[in-house]
Design a protein around this motif. Structure first.
Motif, mmCIF file in Angstrom:
data_model
loop_
_atom_site.group_PDB
_atom_site.id
_atom_site.type_symbol
_atom_site.label_atom_id
_atom_site.label_comp_id
_atom_site.label_asym_id
_atom_site.label_seq_id
_atom_site.Cartn_x
_atom_site.Cartn_y
_atom_site.Cartn_z
ATOM 1 N N ALA A 12 0.843 -1.200 0.000
ATOM 2 C CA ALA A 12 0.000 0.000 0.000
ATOM 3 C C ALA A 12 0.874 1.245 0.000
ATOM 4 C CB ALA A 12 -0.916 -0.005 1.227
ATOM 5 N N PHE A 14 0.404 4.839 0.859
ATOM 6 C CA PHE A 14 -0.641 5.555 1.582
ATOM 7 C C PHE A 14 -0.275 7.024 1.762
ATOM 8 C CE2 PHE A 14 -3.130 7.144 5.032
ATOM 9 C CZ PHE A 14 -4.318 6.422 5.005
ATOM 10 N N GLY A 15 -1.220 7.914 1.424
ATOM 11 C CA GLY A 15 -1.051 9.329 1.742
ATOM 12 C C GLY A 15 -1.207 10.251 0.554
ATOM 13 N N VAL A 228 -11.265 3.098 16.709
ATOM 14 C CA VAL A 228 -10.893 4.216 15.825
ATOM 15 C C VAL A 228 -12.063 4.583 14.924
ATOM 16 C CG1 VAL A 228 -9.380 4.934 13.947
ATOM 17 C CG2 VAL A 228 -8.440 3.657 15.878
ATOM 18 N N ASP A 244 -6.924 13.884 8.756
ATOM 19 C CA ASP A 244 -6.557 12.765 9.631
ATOM 20 C C ASP A 244 -7.720 11.797 9.837
ATOM 21 O OD1 ASP A 244 -3.839 13.267 10.033
ATOM 22 O OD2 ASP A 244 -4.269 14.766 11.565
ATOM 23 N N ASN A 248 -7.529 7.956 8.790
ATOM 24 C CA ASN A 248 -7.753 6.849 9.723
ATOM 25 C C ASN A 248 -8.894 5.945 9.266
ATOM 26 O OD1 ASN A 248 -5.854 6.818 12.050
ATOM 27 N ND2 ASN A 248 -6.453 8.967 12.163
ATOM 28 N N MET B 1 -1.604 12.338 10.044
ATOM 29 C CA MET B 1 -0.849 11.139 9.678
ATOM 30 C C MET B 1 0.046 11.433 8.470
ATOM 31 S SD MET B 1 -2.279 7.306 8.729
ATOM 32 C CE MET B 1 -3.764 7.472 9.732
ATOM 33 N N ASN B 3 2.589 10.285 5.203
ATOM 34 C CA ASN B 3 2.565 9.270 4.148
ATOM 35 C C ASN B 3 3.413 8.059 4.543
ATOM 36 O OD1 ASN B 3 1.116 11.163 2.763
ATOM 37 N ND2 ASN B 3 2.510 11.298 1.027
ATOM 38 N N PHE B 4 3.051 6.904 3.998
ATOM 39 C CA PHE B 4 3.866 5.716 4.280
ATOM 40 C C PHE B 4 3.668 4.657 3.206
ATOM 41 C CE2 PHE B 4 -0.142 5.037 6.661
ATOM 42 C CZ PHE B 4 -0.506 3.782 6.219
ATOM 43 N N ILE B 5 4.568 3.685 3.221
ATOM 44 C CA ILE B 5 4.436 2.504 2.365
ATOM 45 C C ILE B 5 4.294 1.293 3.273
ATOM 46 C CG2 ILE B 5 5.537 1.052 0.606
ATOM 47 C CD1 ILE B 5 7.109 3.568 -0.261
ATOM 48 N N PHE B 6 3.241 0.533 3.076
ATOM 49 C CA PHE B 6 2.972 -0.671 3.867
ATOM 50 C C PHE B 6 3.334 -1.899 3.039
ATOM 51 C CE2 PHE B 6 -0.010 -4.209 4.540
ATOM 52 C CZ PHE B 6 0.112 -4.441 5.898
ATOM 53 N N SER B 7 4.168 -2.745 3.596
ATOM 54 C CA SER B 7 4.543 -3.975 2.902
ATOM 55 C C SER B 7 5.044 -4.990 3.915
ATOM 56 C CB SER B 7 5.639 -3.674 1.871
ATOM 57 O OG SER B 7 6.158 -4.866 1.351
ATOM 58 N N VAL B 213 0.740 12.210 15.774
ATOM 59 C CA VAL B 213 0.292 12.774 14.500
ATOM 60 C C VAL B 213 -1.026 12.138 14.078
ATOM 61 C CG1 VAL B 213 2.593 13.388 13.665
ATOM 62 C CG2 VAL B 213 1.695 11.094 13.226
ATOM 63 N N ALA B 214 -1.816 11.731 15.082
ATOM 64 C CA ALA B 214 -3.153 11.183 14.821
ATOM 65 C C ALA B 214 -3.112 9.935 13.936
ATOM 66 C CB ALA B 214 -4.071 12.247 14.203
ATOM 67 N N ALA B 215 -2.074 9.127 14.096
ATOM 68 C CA ALA B 215 -2.034 7.830 13.412
ATOM 69 C C ALA B 215 -2.764 6.838 14.313
ATOM 70 C CB ALA B 215 -0.599 7.402 13.147
ATOM 71 N N LYS B 216 -4.074 6.991 14.373
ATOM 72 C CA LYS B 216 -4.843 6.321 15.413
ATOM 73 C C LYS B 216 -5.000 4.834 15.176
ATOM 74 C CE LYS B 216 -7.004 10.610 16.499
ATOM 75 N NZ LYS B 216 -7.350 11.016 17.850
ATOM 76 N N VAL B 217 -5.153 4.437 13.931
ATOM 77 C CA VAL B 217 -5.278 3.003 13.656
ATOM 78 C C VAL B 217 -4.031 2.278 14.154
ATOM 79 C CG1 VAL B 217 -5.498 1.254 11.856
ATOM 80 C CG2 VAL B 217 -6.797 3.388 11.690
ATOM 81 N N ARG B 220 -3.870 2.415 18.070
ATOM 82 C CA ARG B 220 -4.879 1.578 18.732
ATOM 83 C C ARG B 220 -4.570 0.088 18.537
ATOM 84 N NH1 ARG B 220 -8.248 3.281 22.780
ATOM 85 N NH2 ARG B 220 -9.360 5.162 22.240
ATOM 86 N N MET B 221 -4.099 -0.286 17.370
ATOM 87 C CA MET B 221 -3.710 -1.687 17.175
ATOM 88 C C MET B 221 -2.540 -2.014 18.102
ATOM 89 S SD MET B 221 -4.076 -1.954 12.991
ATOM 90 C CE MET B 221 -3.518 -3.639 12.790
ATOM 91 N N GLN B 261 4.603 -1.930 11.333
ATOM 92 C CA GLN B 261 3.267 -1.438 11.011
ATOM 93 C C GLN B 261 2.719 -0.429 12.009
ATOM 94 O OE1 GLN B 261 0.169 -4.433 11.220
ATOM 95 N NE2 GLN B 261 1.319 -5.672 12.650
ATOM 96 N N PHE B 262 3.217 -0.462 13.240
ATOM 97 C CA PHE B 262 2.674 0.469 14.230
ATOM 98 C C PHE B 262 3.397 1.813 14.213
ATOM 99 C CE2 PHE B 262 1.819 -3.783 16.380
ATOM 100 C CZ PHE B 262 0.570 -3.884 15.807
#
Lengths: 395, 395
Positions: A12, A14-15, A228, A244, A248, B1, B3-7, B213-217, B220-221, B261-262
């Motif tokens: 993914a 993201f952003g 969330v 944000d 989320n 939040m 930007n990021f890359i999830f992998s 930075v409100a990266a709440k997901v 919370r995980m 991921q967190f």
């Protein structure tokens, strides 16, 4: 905890502005001629379409277009896409839109690699679409959060004159990559944004409300994402351009179904609320997420009564997600359901089936169709009578 | 939040008896001659070694062995592995053990594809090991939960006479697959099991305690996994063969660092506790997780004072993870730290550096070495004086 295999093959991006990687990443994945699909054309108004073409052109990628994929996508759109892909010797699919466009493209991706009819590719007795042995590479650009299709292996396609919803499920149709830009969801109307919220929450609940096998990491992570969703959705009602909150909600959508991670190690890949909800969508062309919000509280109350041994799961939901402070399990669970109903009211879901325009005389037929491929659920098994009872409770 | 890359490129085969897929999966990944590595040989006592050989033989895979990889693995072991891999024309690496063996094998995987010295492959100014452009395929069989190496892209290698810990970080060294059988951890001694628990918790905290930075997901995980660790560890103390507790601790270990991921979307890939803790391990050969438990409460108290603008993050930890019911942020945060200290006492971590055998006169040198590659942290920047102050508070 049961054994499981964990795999999330999708990357993914993201952003804001992540579309900048589109062209180069399609090329890196081996694409040269792209089948570009989208829905009603809103991407031409908000500039996304132009940016995509610029990305494809700059990367030297050819493309053909398939537009007009409708909500609750039909198998005819899939067949059209397969023909277009083959006729033009495409080697990559780019789906731009919400769950409907993405789902149609997953079926196209599997269909172009299969000689027989698409109808063969839905879930069979194995629990997967076992006839799928290859799929064209797929990427997605998400413009509406909710279905989770951007990071999962599932698709729902509408088939036949009676609008039957059929499920396709196979790891090979996971997108290679998905571009998730929360700003692309700024212009989604409130009703569809909130229906997406209800859909996300239901994906989380369908994985949470299963027999308790002490899969605590999965359940606790799930609880976190549910919280969330409950916290962020009202912010979007107040300000649809709250970046944000959009971010989320979008990431919650993706996490909810990524690798079905919250169901790993648990029994019960059942999704009974989706099973019943699809019939409401078929009969009334009702937005998917709305059908789920309508049915969930009734399903919870029914299940707690029919399968009281699973009451602790509902009490845990009430305490850990809805912040209910109550020692007694039954009271806590009921308070949790009331809090959930209050949340659905906050996000402007209709209160009951009647308010949503459902006719009482249709319930029987919908309940029958919901279970025509077998009973639904894993806590309490739902046949026709049970599904009807739940629909009546939700009426 | 941000930007990021999830992998998360690693597939995990989780549960009892999953080693049954070992041979076929190595073959499916293209392996034919395997460098098989392990540590002190406990796998020969508990039967894992025999099962592995059976798997390799049945699949027709050749292998050479590298045994004796020590805790806090040294670069010399890595160099030995690289030579063995090359001399025997291996094409696959199988690491069996805890984080030390896995980390050594990640460095071997990168090293065999690099013409220069291994020392080039540690994290550089880019924040990654940018000289890594290829790596041999790697699989792991985990026998001790804690480091998260089984699903992440990092490795820590000890270098030189002063036992400097250096970090290697690159997505290419993610294992192709990891076999995670909780039963393999039944025989891990209590002290090492609990040090693993402290390590997992610290990985989660290092990603949690960053600017909000409100990266709440993500947060919370993360909270969910932290709660599981707090709840399950005491069960392992009571019964080391509690399968579900072993399974949840093992999966918590993997989830904590899977794709980091967190931390996605958050600023501050800093891990200051690891930075300081590594110096304690170097100087005293102290178990990694123990060093983290020793330093964390002092670091929290120091940071809350030095960077009071971040107090709400500590208060949130106290309320959401440690279940502190207290309105005032400062009081809540302090109560959260006290509860964390009580947890560390429960899992039998030493109370302070003095009790752990650290000499006061060594603090100054360790603080200096901890920051010799730059200041640590992202909430409060730690130079030598600040690191020393934290170590004194932990003494």
């Amino acid at each position: 905890m049961r054994n499981f295999i964990f795999s999330i093959p999708t990357t993914a991006y993201f952003g804001k502005g992540q579309i900048k990687v589109l062209g180069q990443t399609i090329k890196a994945e081996g694409g040269s001629k792209v089948l570009l699909t989208y829905g009603g054309g809103s991407i031409k108004q908000n500039g996304i379409y132009d940016t995509i073409l610029e990305q494809l052109n700059t990367a030297g990628l050819a493309y053909v277009e398939l537009s007009g994929i409708q909500p609750n996508p039909r198998i005819e759109s899939v067949e059209q896409g397969i023909k277009l892909y083959r006729d033009n010797n495409c080697d990559f699919i780019l789906a731009v839109g919400g769950g409907s466009t993405l789902d149609a493209c997953k079926a196209i991706a599997a269909g172009v690699m299969y000689a027989g009819p698409v109808n063969d590719l839905f879930v069979d007795a194995s629990g997967l679409s076992s006839r799928i042995i290859a799929a064209a590479p797929l990427a997605t650009i998400l413009t509406m959060a909710g279905t989770g299709s951007e990071l999962d292996m599932g698709a729902v396609i509408t088939v036949g004159e009676d609008h039957k919803k059929k499920v396709l499920l196979h790891p090979l149709v996971n997108p290679r990559f998905s571009i998730l830009d929360p700003e692309y969801t700024y212009t989604v109307p409130e009703h569809h944004t909130m229906a997406g919220v209800a859909d996300i929450l239901c994906h989380l609940m369908e994985q949470y409300f299963t027999p308790d096998v002490a899969a605590k990491v999965q359940d606790r992570m799930n609880e976190g994402v549910m919280k969330v969703v409950l916290e962020e959705a009202p912010k979007l009602l107040a300000n649809p351009q709250d970046y944000d909150a959009r971010a989320n909600i979008m990431w919650a959508s993706s996490m909810a179904l990524a690798g079905f991670q919250f169901l790993l190690g648990k029994p019960g890949f059942a999704f009974p609320l989706h099973g019943m909800g699809h019939e409401l969508s078929s009969q009334y062309d009702m937005t998917h997420g709305v059908t789920l919000a309508l049915l969930t509280p009734a399903w919870m109350r029914y299940t707690m009564q029919a399968a009281p041994q699973h009451l602790p799961v509902f009490a845990r939901f009430a305490r850990n997600v809805m912040e209910i402070r109550e020692e007694d399990d039954a009271k806590a669970a009921e308070a949790g359901i009331k809090a959930l109903e209050a949340f659905y009211a906050t996000i402007k879901m209709p209160l009951n089936l009647r308010e949503a325009g459902v006719k009482q005389e249709d319930l029987d037929g919908m309940a029958a169709k919901a279970v025509e491929n077998g009973k639904l659920g894993c806590l309490a098994l739902l046949g026709k009578d049970e599904a009807l009872q739940i629909m009546r409770m939700a009426f």
